[in-house]
Design an enzyme around this catalytic site. Structure first.
Site, PDB file in Angstrom:
ATOM      1  N   ARG A  90       0.830  -1.205   0.000  1.00  0.00           N
ATOM      2  CA  ARG A  90       0.000   0.000   0.000  1.00  0.00           C
ATOM      3  C   ARG A  90       0.868   1.260   0.000  1.00  0.00           C
ATOM      4  NH1 ARG A  90      -4.738   1.655   4.387  1.00  0.00           N
ATOM      5  NH2 ARG A  90      -5.174   3.712   3.499  1.00  0.00           N
ATOM      6  N   ASN A 144     -10.567  -4.313  -1.538  1.00  0.00           N
ATOM      7  CA  ASN A 144     -10.464  -3.305  -2.588  1.00  0.00           C
ATOM      8  C   ASN A 144      -9.508  -3.735  -3.701  1.00  0.00           C
ATOM      9  OD1 ASN A 144     -12.202  -1.162  -1.778  1.00  0.00           O
ATOM     10  ND2 ASN A 144     -10.767  -0.674  -0.123  1.00  0.00           N
ATOM     11  N   CYS A 164     -19.072  -2.066   0.523  1.00  0.00           N
ATOM     12  CA  CYS A 164     -18.230  -0.915   0.875  1.00  0.00           C
ATOM     13  C   CYS A 164     -18.927  -0.164   2.003  1.00  0.00           C
ATOM     14  CB  CYS A 164     -18.047  -0.012  -0.341  1.00  0.00           C
ATOM     15  SG  CYS A 164     -17.032   1.453  -0.056  1.00  0.00           S
ATOM     16  N   HIS A 194     -16.484   3.524  -5.013  1.00  0.00           N
ATOM     17  CA  HIS A 194     -15.606   4.683  -4.820  1.00  0.00           C
ATOM     18  C   HIS A 194     -15.787   5.722  -5.928  1.00  0.00           C
ATOM     19  CE1 HIS A 194     -12.619   2.571  -1.865  1.00  0.00           C
ATOM     20  NE2 HIS A 194     -13.885   2.522  -1.484  1.00  0.00           N
ATOM     21  N   TYR A 244     -14.407  10.118  -2.250  1.00  0.00           N
ATOM     22  CA  TYR A 244     -13.434   9.698  -3.260  1.00  0.00           C
ATOM     23  C   TYR A 244     -13.499  10.565  -4.515  1.00  0.00           C
ATOM     24  CZ  TYR A 244     -12.291   5.548  -0.580  1.00  0.00           C
ATOM     25  OH  TYR A 244     -11.845   4.702   0.407  1.00  0.00           O
TER      26      TYR A 244
END
Length: 424
Positions: A90, A144, A164, A194, A244
């Site tokens: 990440r 995700n 989500c 998102h 987002y």
């Protein structure tokens, strides 16, 4: 009822356990299996999970295992909450795109593509093993990028639903602002994972009074502050975008911000170290306050509600999920995966059926179509590999869209993900 959690060694798992304990009337879980290859973390979190259930007088059995096949055998539902490559991957996703002047984020843009490439093959392998060991189980995906992962699962014929926490988070915020119970707030939630907008905020259900104009008039400043967007943007749009959308509506501003502070991955990694220290305390028998800062707010409630509805129990009739479009948004293919309100409680066990939704303004529909095309290419790259497929997906993404940027990002993506992409 048996539930299995793949990625059960996550520091977020105690939040999920707390939800199972508090909402036992909605979802009467008899056995909960936590599955994870990280033995030390798994045992630590398994022990805390047992203490949380005991504190709340829940009789459910918590077991832990590193054996996926044994863990999912006979499960009624399997929850996926894994992160291929961990926080280290990440951190890379949030870092190298900035070198090209692009947003560094783990679920959208170039970083989101990298995560999809690492994740889809792993999830599909897990799903095939679930199909063999528990052929009737529902797979609930919280991993995700949810939209792309759910599409991969559905295309492979799995009983899968994507979940989500954005919608339930907004529902809770709006309910508090409107002084209503959360169950009395129904969102006209439309878009892709998102990439969504609240086109209406209805009282009581899908046919209820639309409270959105009044909500924006009275509480627009508070809503805008949560989204980190100017109030004027909400007034001009007349709807509430998910947070987002800031990566699209304020891309350059976000890139500048990200270059001046530690990455979210670094913050979460530090938080996880602290959480693991707390979890090791044998006297801890509830989720610590620090966990609220970890992210994923209200996921436990959404997961419990969805599992209960899919398995024929209680839970709300309608819930925001990720599932096949099937004509819901007529400008998208039927096999696109959209994030919308659906009827999830079906007597025949057929799964979510999207509700009719208001037709989005072209301002929103255009971006939805654009990102859907990117997701087509991203899934193709995840399934078949190849530098050219990665390049095409990046070139198609609205946050990239330029030849030189796509070339540079492709080089960086492949260089930083070689250990996870056998074809790279």
């Amino acid at each position: 009822m048996k539930l299995a959690v793949v990625g059960g060694g996550s520091t977020y798992t105690p939040e999920l356990i707390d939800g199972f304990a508090r909402l036992r009337d909605t979802l009467p879980v008899e056995e909960l299996v936590l599955i994870d290859p990280a033995t030390e973390r798994l045992e630590l979190i398994g022990a805390l999970a047992r203490r949380i259930l005991a504190r709340q007088d829940h009789a459910g059995l918590v077991t832990t295992t590193t054996d996926l096949d044994a863990g999912v055998a006979g499960a009624d539902a399997v929850l996926l909450q894994l992160r291929v490559g961990g926080q280290a991957a990440r951190l890379q996703d949030e870092t190298w795109p900035l070198e090209c002047g692009c947003v560094g984020q783990e679920t959208t843009g170039a970083g989101g593509l990298a995560k999809a490439l690492r994740t889809v093959p792993v999830v599909l392998d897990i799903a095939e093993r679930v199909r063999r060991a528990a052929p009737d189980a529902w797979i609930i995906d919280f991993t995700n990028p949810v939209g792309i992962v759910t599409r991969a699962l559905l295309r492979a014929g799995h009983r899968a639903v994507g979940l989500c926490n954005v919608a339930i988070g907004l529902q809770r915020k709006f309910a508090a602002l409107l002084d209503l119970a959360p169950t009395d707030v129904h969102l006209d939630h439309v878009g892709l994972n998102h990439l969504t907008w609240e086109l209406g905020v209805r009282r009581g259900g899908p046919d209820g009074e639309d409270l959105l104009p009044g909500l924006l008039a009275e509480h627009g400043e508070a809503v805008a502050a949560d989204l980190r967007l100017p109030r004027a943007v909400l007034d001009r749009l007349g709807v509430v975008p998910s947070y987002y959308l800031r990566y699209f509506y304020s891309h350059d501003e976000v890139v500048r911000e990200l270059g001046t502070k530690p990455s979210r991955a670094a913050e979460v990694a530090a938080m996880e170290r602290e959480l693991l220290g707390l979890y090791a305390d044998p006297s801890l028998d509830e989720k610590p306050a620090l966990l609220a800062k970890r992210g994923g707010a209200f996921y436990s409630e959404a997961a419990v509600d969805l599992a209960a509805a899919l398995l024929g129990g209680g839970g709300p009739e309608f819930q925001v999920v990720n599932t096949y479009n099937n004509g819901t948004l007529p400008f998208l293919p039927d096999d696109a995966v959209v994030e919308v309100q659906a009827r999830v409680r079906a007597a025949d066990g057929s799964g979510p059926v999207p509700l009719p939704v208001p037709r989005p303004d072209p301002l929103f529909a255009g971006l939805i179509s654009h990102v859907t095309a990117y997701e087509d290419l991203a899934l193709d790259a995840a399934l078949r590999g190849g530098r050219e497929r990665v390049f095409r997906a990046l070139l198609a993404h609205p946050l990239v869209g330029q030849y030189d940027l796509a070339e540079g990002l492709t080089d960086r993506l492949l260089a930083h993900n070689k250990e996870h992409l056998p074809w790279a």
